[in-house]
Design a protein around this motif. Structure first.
Motif, PDB file in Angstrom:
ATOM      1  N   HIS A 706      -4.334  -1.773  -4.691  1.00  0.00           N
ATOM      2  CA  HIS A 706      -3.784  -2.820  -3.840  1.00  0.00           C
ATOM      3  C   HIS A 706      -2.312  -3.108  -4.169  1.00  0.00           C
ATOM      4  O   HIS A 706      -1.701  -3.999  -3.575  1.00  0.00           O
ATOM      5  N   GLU A 707      -1.761  -2.399  -5.138  1.00  0.00           N
ATOM      6  CA  GLU A 707      -0.342  -2.619  -5.457  1.00  0.00           C
ATOM      7  C   GLU A 707       0.306  -1.300  -5.857  1.00  0.00           C
ATOM      8  O   GLU A 707      -0.359  -0.394  -6.359  1.00  0.00           O
ATOM      9  N   LEU A 708       1.619  -1.207  -5.593  1.00  0.00           N
ATOM     10  CA  LEU A 708       2.407  -0.021  -5.945  1.00  0.00           C
ATOM     11  C   LEU A 708       3.499  -0.454  -6.904  1.00  0.00           C
ATOM     12  O   LEU A 708       4.314  -1.333  -6.585  1.00  0.00           O
ATOM     13  N   ASP A 709       3.547   0.142  -8.097  1.00  0.00           N
ATOM     14  CA  ASP A 709       4.532  -0.227  -9.130  1.00  0.00           C
ATOM     15  C   ASP A 709       5.684   0.777  -9.106  1.00  0.00           C
ATOM     16  O   ASP A 709       5.492   1.960  -9.382  1.00  0.00           O
ATOM     17  N   LEU A 710       6.884   0.316  -8.737  1.00  0.00           N
ATOM     18  CA  LEU A 710       8.057   1.194  -8.625  1.00  0.00           C
ATOM     19  C   LEU A 710       9.016   1.049  -9.800  1.00  0.00           C
ATOM     20  O   LEU A 710      10.079   1.660  -9.792  1.00  0.00           O
ATOM     21  N   ARG A 711       8.695   0.200 -10.758  1.00  0.00           N
ATOM     22  CA  ARG A 711       9.630  -0.049 -11.856  1.00  0.00           C
ATOM     23  C   ARG A 711       9.926   1.236 -12.628  1.00  0.00           C
ATOM     24  O   ARG A 711       9.009   1.971 -12.991  1.00  0.00           O
ATOM     25  N   GLY A 712      11.212   1.483 -12.834  1.00  0.00           N
ATOM     26  CA  GLY A 712      11.626   2.694 -13.525  1.00  0.00           C
ATOM     27  C   GLY A 712      11.884   3.876 -12.611  1.00  0.00           C
ATOM     28  O   GLY A 712      12.400   4.907 -13.049  1.00  0.00           O
ATOM     29  N   GLU A 713      11.526   3.745 -11.327  1.00  0.00           N
ATOM     30  CA  GLU A 713      11.724   4.831 -10.370  1.00  0.00           C
ATOM     31  C   GLU A 713      13.175   4.868  -9.889  1.00  0.00           C
ATOM     32  O   GLU A 713      13.836   3.834  -9.801  1.00  0.00           O
ATOM     33  N   GLU A 723       6.765   4.833   1.490  1.00  0.00           N
ATOM     34  CA  GLU A 723       6.301   5.316   2.798  1.00  0.00           C
ATOM     35  C   GLU A 723       4.886   5.905   2.688  1.00  0.00           C
ATOM     36  O   GLU A 723       4.001   5.617   3.493  1.00  0.00           O
ATOM     37  N   LYS A 724       4.666   6.738   1.663  1.00  0.00           N
ATOM     38  CA  LYS A 724       3.342   7.355   1.487  1.00  0.00           C
ATOM     39  C   LYS A 724       2.289   6.298   1.173  1.00  0.00           C
ATOM     40  O   LYS A 724       1.169   6.328   1.692  1.00  0.00           O
ATOM     41  N   TYR A 725       2.672   5.324   0.340  1.00  0.00           N
ATOM     42  CA  TYR A 725       1.711   4.284  -0.047  1.00  0.00           C
ATOM     43  C   TYR A 725       1.275   3.451   1.159  1.00  0.00           C
ATOM     44  O   TYR A 725       0.098   3.123   1.300  1.00  0.00           O
ATOM     45  N   ILE A 726       2.231   3.105   2.047  1.00  0.00           N
ATOM     46  CA  ILE A 726       1.881   2.326   3.244  1.00  0.00           C
ATOM     47  C   ILE A 726       0.889   3.106   4.107  1.00  0.00           C
ATOM     48  O   ILE A 726      -0.088   2.551   4.626  1.00  0.00           O
ATOM     49  N   ASP A 727       1.139   4.435   4.274  1.00  0.00           N
ATOM     50  CA  ASP A 727       0.208   5.266   5.055  1.00  0.00           C
ATOM     51  C   ASP A 727      -1.183   5.273   4.427  1.00  0.00           C
ATOM     52  O   ASP A 727      -2.207   5.134   5.106  1.00  0.00           O
ATOM     53  N   ASP A 728      -1.235   5.449   3.084  1.00  0.00           N
ATOM     54  CA  ASP A 728      -2.536   5.475   2.390  1.00  0.00           C
ATOM     55  C   ASP A 728      -3.247   4.135   2.511  1.00  0.00           C
ATOM     56  O   ASP A 728      -4.465   4.079   2.707  1.00  0.00           O
ATOM     57  N   ALA A 729      -2.493   3.049   2.401  1.00  0.00           N
ATOM     58  CA  ALA A 729      -3.090   1.709   2.488  1.00  0.00           C
ATOM     59  C   ALA A 729      -3.653   1.469   3.884  1.00  0.00           C
ATOM     60  O   ALA A 729      -4.717   0.842   4.044  1.00  0.00           O
ATOM     61  N   LEU A 730      -2.968   1.956   4.902  1.00  0.00           N
ATOM     62  CA  LEU A 730      -3.465   1.824   6.271  1.00  0.00           C
ATOM     63  C   LEU A 730      -4.780   2.585   6.445  1.00  0.00           C
ATOM     64  O   LEU A 730      -5.741   2.089   7.051  1.00  0.00           O
ATOM     65  N   LEU A 731      -4.813   3.828   5.907  1.00  0.00           N
ATOM     66  CA  LEU A 731      -6.035   4.630   6.008  1.00  0.00           C
ATOM     67  C   LEU A 731      -7.180   3.987   5.237  1.00  0.00           C
ATOM     68  O   LEU A 731      -8.339   4.087   5.618  1.00  0.00           O
ATOM     69  N   ALA A 732      -6.835   3.300   4.144  1.00  0.00           N
ATOM     70  CA  ALA A 732      -7.858   2.639   3.332  1.00  0.00           C
ATOM     71  C   ALA A 732      -8.331   1.338   3.966  1.00  0.00           C
ATOM     72  O   ALA A 732      -9.267   0.722   3.488  1.00  0.00           O
ATOM     73  N   GLY A 733      -7.654   0.914   5.029  1.00  0.00           N
ATOM     74  CA  GLY A 733      -8.072  -0.287   5.753  1.00  0.00           C
ATOM     75  C   GLY A 733      -7.597  -1.577   5.126  1.00  0.00           C
ATOM     76  O   GLY A 733      -8.124  -2.651   5.400  1.00  0.00           O
ATOM     77  N   VAL A 737      -0.942  -5.712   0.846  1.00  0.00           N
ATOM     78  CA  VAL A 737      -0.695  -5.017  -0.415  1.00  0.00           C
ATOM     79  C   VAL A 737       0.542  -5.599  -1.079  1.00  0.00           C
ATOM     80  O   VAL A 737       1.306  -6.348  -0.454  1.00  0.00           O
ATOM     81  N   SER A 738       0.775  -5.231  -2.339  1.00  0.00           N
ATOM     82  CA  SER A 738       1.954  -5.697  -3.079  1.00  0.00           C
ATOM     83  C   SER A 738       2.766  -4.506  -3.553  1.00  0.00           C
ATOM     84  O   SER A 738       2.193  -3.482  -3.965  1.00  0.00           O
ATOM     85  N   ASN A 777       8.355  -8.999  -6.932  1.00  0.00           N
ATOM     86  CA  ASN A 777       7.199  -8.469  -6.200  1.00  0.00           C
ATOM     87  C   ASN A 777       7.336  -8.838  -4.723  1.00  0.00           C
ATOM     88  O   ASN A 777       7.765  -9.946  -4.392  1.00  0.00           O
ATOM     89  N   THR A 778       7.033  -7.910  -3.833  1.00  0.00           N
ATOM     90  CA  THR A 778       7.064  -8.172  -2.382  1.00  0.00           C
ATOM     91  C   THR A 778       5.651  -8.004  -1.826  1.00  0.00           C
ATOM     92  O   THR A 778       5.007  -6.970  -2.036  1.00  0.00           O
ATOM     93  N   VAL A 779       5.151  -9.028  -1.128  1.00  0.00           N
ATOM     94  CA  VAL A 779       3.817  -9.003  -0.530  1.00  0.00           C
ATOM     95  C   VAL A 779       3.954  -8.528   0.916  1.00  0.00           C
ATOM     96  O   VAL A 779       4.731  -9.094   1.689  1.00  0.00           O
ATOM     97  N   VAL A 780       3.188  -7.489   1.269  1.00  0.00           N
ATOM     98  CA  VAL A 780       3.302  -6.845   2.584  1.00  0.00           C
ATOM     99  C   VAL A 780       2.010  -7.064   3.364  1.00  0.00           C
ATOM    100  O   VAL A 780       0.918  -6.781   2.862  1.00  0.00           O
ATOM    101  N   GLU A 781       2.145  -7.552   4.583  1.00  0.00           N
ATOM    102  CA  GLU A 781       0.996  -7.702   5.487  1.00  0.00           C
ATOM    103  C   GLU A 781       1.056  -6.587   6.520  1.00  0.00           C
ATOM    104  O   GLU A 781       2.077  -6.408   7.189  1.00  0.00           O
ATOM    105  N   LEU A 782      -0.019  -5.824   6.648  1.00  0.00           N
ATOM    106  CA  LEU A 782      -0.052  -4.644   7.513  1.00  0.00           C
ATOM    107  C   LEU A 782      -0.710  -4.976   8.853  1.00  0.00           C
ATOM    108  O   LEU A 782      -1.543  -5.877   8.952  1.00  0.00           O
ATOM    109  N   LYS A 783      -0.263  -4.230   9.911  1.00  0.00           N
ATOM    110  CA  LYS A 783      -0.912  -4.445  11.208  1.00  0.00           C
ATOM    111  C   LYS A 783      -1.808  -3.274  11.588  1.00  0.00           C
ATOM    112  O   LYS A 783      -1.699  -2.197  11.106  1.00  0.00           O
TER     113      LYS A 783
END
Length: 783
Positions: A706-713, A723-733, A737-738, A777-783
């Protein structure tokens, strides 16, 4: 409040604003201008200023000429007073100027369809009062002179006046020509409103009449000769009649003005408001100011803020943030480094915003409305009150602490200065803690080293400093948020030539903890500079990528248009060739049939062969063209996951979304692009993605967090992962996410925000609350 306005130089700012008013009405409004504490009122003022700025941008000017402050004239007429001709003329001019301004704004809205709701609402309330203006201008000219046409009686009287004047002048001119030797000068002049001539003393008896004056030497007498006394009397009587008739006319006009005083006073109030709005718009244009985003939550984010009273050639823009993760900003650094300017910039810009003025910052800067603003700035030592610098500051601070609350902005300059450093630093820390506990927003400057560590030990407090260039021995005035100021005494002394031995011994007097702090600060400064450079480079690369994308898109569109033209031309030529071949074949068949009818030996199979040749007259396709045609037919059945070739780019990609029957979203490497069906070539060996039932797809939930950690990237890698994480989260329903990006320099956070803003499947993206990770941290609401 008056003291705060004075120390923050609010009145000086108003003096600059008053240079842009067009009338004394506007000047009076500027002098009365005060900051508001009502958010709704402030937003209305800001929108009015924005509308004025928009009019200046697309029209270049706003007509506001010939308008006077005639409040006193109008009120005097209301109580029965008689107005002077020039006062009436100012009233007529003001009525005309108001009507022209109303016409200008109404035409912009109703004919040019400009969106100016607030200016339009003001303009609509202006009453034309045309009949009063016309009545005044029929009687009085632009110079305030009552015209002959004001009345028939006045015309007749003035005709008599001119006749008497001509007769008197004629008589006196005869005397000056015949008796020039008796005169000091051959001229006609006026004394006591009567025509006279200058007669030498010894010829006094030669003229008779009345002596009205004499020269300082007594040698010249100004005599009204007996021959013109009667004519002068008649002239005087005519002028008295003229004055009485003028007074009657002015009284009549004043009476007419008294009948419309309420409408006129309302017009003046509206014109004063419009003059102030237009002055604010002009001032915003001069300062290159913008309308800030206004809130009531104590959140300030000033981008490239500039103090309005400092010359544009000298000012160094600063970025200031307050109210997000921290409500207290502690600025340290050398004297003359710009700490106080930073303090005054925050304070004065807040006062300007709450007065409805645009502020000199970049667009999308954020400012907060405060109910109270407190400032302890500068040395206010009072000799009369026998107060020291410290006592004077502390007296003011005591008054501030009595009133401060969560809706306050507090500005402390050199907090705790003027007393023992140890005690002063302790007092400063205690005062800052107290103000923070009361919920106020605080910006404080200090040079105490103890306060450098204060921000690290307190939640909600942030260090900042003003950069100092040791090489040039001058401050750069750049504000570095997150980096405490460091002592430059040793570096400056070394630069100025102080012995290294002395500096070494001095360094030995400082404990190891202080040295570690200084080294840490140096490291932070270097990290900040490196981060800033990387951010600038990233922004440059992003701009280059955007430009390249625009160029490629344009080229693709041009190629597609060219391709369609070539195909159309080829089809046209092919159709012509087929038509020609058909005509030739039909002629041959007709000839064969004629020959057959005439009994010539033409067998039926030869006619069949000719028809066969006719059917084969169409242009032949090459094997490659046949393959393309076959693939084009398959394109109508493209599915998600199909591998395709984008013809205009010559690049391979895969179908990720179907926009319409004629358009698809294609993923090419890290780039997604909308491509027309005609520009896609299906690749035979591609394997379409099998569409799974929703329940099966949601099985991904087990391995998509439910969260993607980008620290150090790194920036580019992080963007691909988002971009990939948003696609995976959408497929996961997932519905929410954070994305954890940390605080750092803010470059990664900004990049994530921009990507989420334009992502088609992101509904909202917000900063997490303090208990959710805050700005890191950024909280994202998906449609």
């Amino acid at each position: 409040m008056e003291r705060v306005l004075r120390v923050l130089e609010y009145e000086k700012m108003k003096q600059q604003l008053s240079e842009h008013v067009s009338s004394s009405l506007g000047r009076k409004k500027v002098s009365e201008l005060k900051p508001s504490i009502e958010k709704e009122q402030i937003l209305i003022w800001q929108k009015e200023t924005s509308e004025g700025a928009n009019v200046l941008r697309f029209k270049g000017r706003i007509p506001f000429g010939g308008i006077y402050d005639v409040n006193a004239h109008t009120k005097r007429a209301k109580i029965g007073g008689v107005l002077a001709a020039n006062e009436l003329m100012e009233i007529a001019s003001t009525i005309y100027g108001g009507r022209q301004l109303k016409k200008f704004i109404v035409e912009l809205v109703e004919e040019e369809e400009r969106e100016l709701p607030y200016l339009y609402e003001h303009a609509k309330t202006i009453e034309p009062l045309t009949h009063i203006e016309k009545a005044i201008k029929q009687c009085i000219d632009d110079n305030g002179h009552v015209l002959d046409s004001a009345s028939q009686a006045l015309r007749t009287i003035r005709h008599q006046v001119r006749s008497y004047e001509a007769s008197v002048r004629s008589k006196l001119e005869q005397m000056t020509r015949s008796s020039s030797k008796m005169l000091s000068d051959s001229i006609i002049t006026i004394r006591n409103e009567r025509f006279v001539i200058p007669v030498k003393q010894e010829y006094r008896a030669s003229f008779g009449g009345i002596v009205h004056d004499q020269s300082s030497s007594g040698q010249t007498l100004f005599i009204e000769p007996q021959a013109v006394v009667t004519l002068n009397n008649q002239l005087r009587e005519a002028k008295v009649k003229e004055q009485r008739e003028i007074e009657r006319i002015l009284m009549d006009l004043s009476q007419q003005v008294s009948e419309i005083t309420d409408e006129l006073l309302d017009n003046l109030q509206t014109l004063a408001e419009l003059d102030l709005i237009i002055a604010k718009a002009h001032y915003a244009k001069v300062l290159k100011a913008t309308a800030p985003i206004v809130n009531e939550h104590g959140h300030i984010q000033l981008k490239q803020a500039r103090h309005p009273l400092i010359s544009a050639d000298e000012i160094v823009p600063i970025d200031v943030e307050l109210g997000g993760e921290f409500r207290s900003l502690i600025i340290t650094g050398p004297n003359t480094g710009g700490k106080t300017v930073t303090l005054k910039t925050v304070g004065l810009l807040t006062l300007m915003m709450q007065s409805g003025l645009h502020v000199p910052v970049q667009e999308e800067s954020t400012m907060s409305v405060y109910q109270q603003i407190f400032a302890d700035i500068g040395d206010e030592q009072s000799i009369e009150q026998s107060l020291s610098t410290f006592s004077s500051h502390m007296t003011n601070i005591v008054q501030i602490l009595d009133k401060v609350d969560f809706q306050s902005l507090v500005l402390f300059d050199e907090l705790g200065a003027g007393t023992d450093p140890t005690e002063g630093a302790a007092l400063a820390i205690s005062i800052l803690d107290y103000v923070y506990e009361r919920g106020a927003s605080v910006v404080a400057t200090t040079h105490y080293s103890e306060l450098k560590g204060y921000a690290y030990n307190r939640e909600g407090v942030m260090n900042a400093s003003v950069e100092f260039d040791v090489q040039s021995l001058r401050p750069t005035y750049r504000l570095l948020v997150g980096v405490p100021g460091r002592s430059n005494a040793f570096a400056i002394s070394r630069r100025l030539g102080l012995s290294e031995d002395i500096i070494k011994k001095a360094n030995e007097q400082i404990d190891s903890d202080s040295n570690q702090v200084e080294n840490m600060i140096v490291s932070l400064e270097e990290s900040k500079k490196t981060a800033d450079k990387e951010q600038e480079e990233a922004q440059r690369i992003r701009k280059d990528a955007q430009r390249l994308h625009r160029d490629l898109t344009k080229q693709m569109e041009e190629l597609q248009i060219e391709k369609e033209k070539i195909l159309q031309q080829a089809e046209l030529e092919a159709e012509k060739a087929v038509a020609k071949a058909r005509e030739e074949a039909e002629l041959i068949i007709d000839e064969l049939r004629d020959m057959q009818k005439k009994g010539l030996a033409v067998k039926e199979h030869e006619i069949i062969d000719a028809k066969k040749h006719l059917e084969q007259a169409a242009p032949k396709l090459t094997p490659k063209q046949k393959k393309i045609k076959k693939q084009a037919q398959k394109q109508k059945e493209l599915r998600l996951g199909d591998e395709v070739k984008v013809l205009s780019f010559g690049q391979k990609g895969s179908i990720v979304e179907k926009v319409s029957e004629q358009e698809y979203i294609v993923q090419m490497g890290i780039m997604k692009m909308k491509v027309a069906l005609d520009d896609l070539q299906y690749i035979e060996n591609s394997k379409p993605v099998e569409t799974k039932p929703l329940a099966t797809v949601r099985g991904m939930e087990s391995h998509v967090k439910h969260e993607l950690d980008l620290r150090g990237e790194r920036y580019e890698s992080a963007m691909l992962k988002v971009e990939k994480y948003i696609d995976d989260a959408l497929l996961a329903g997932y519905h929410s996410v954070s994305i954890i990006h940390g605080k750092g320099t803010g470059a990664l956070r900004k990049g994530v925000k921009e990507l989420l803003k334009r992502h088609p499947h992101v509904k909202t993206a917000r900063d997490a609350a303090m208990n959710e990770g805050g700005l890191g941290n950024t909280v994202v609401e998906l449609k």
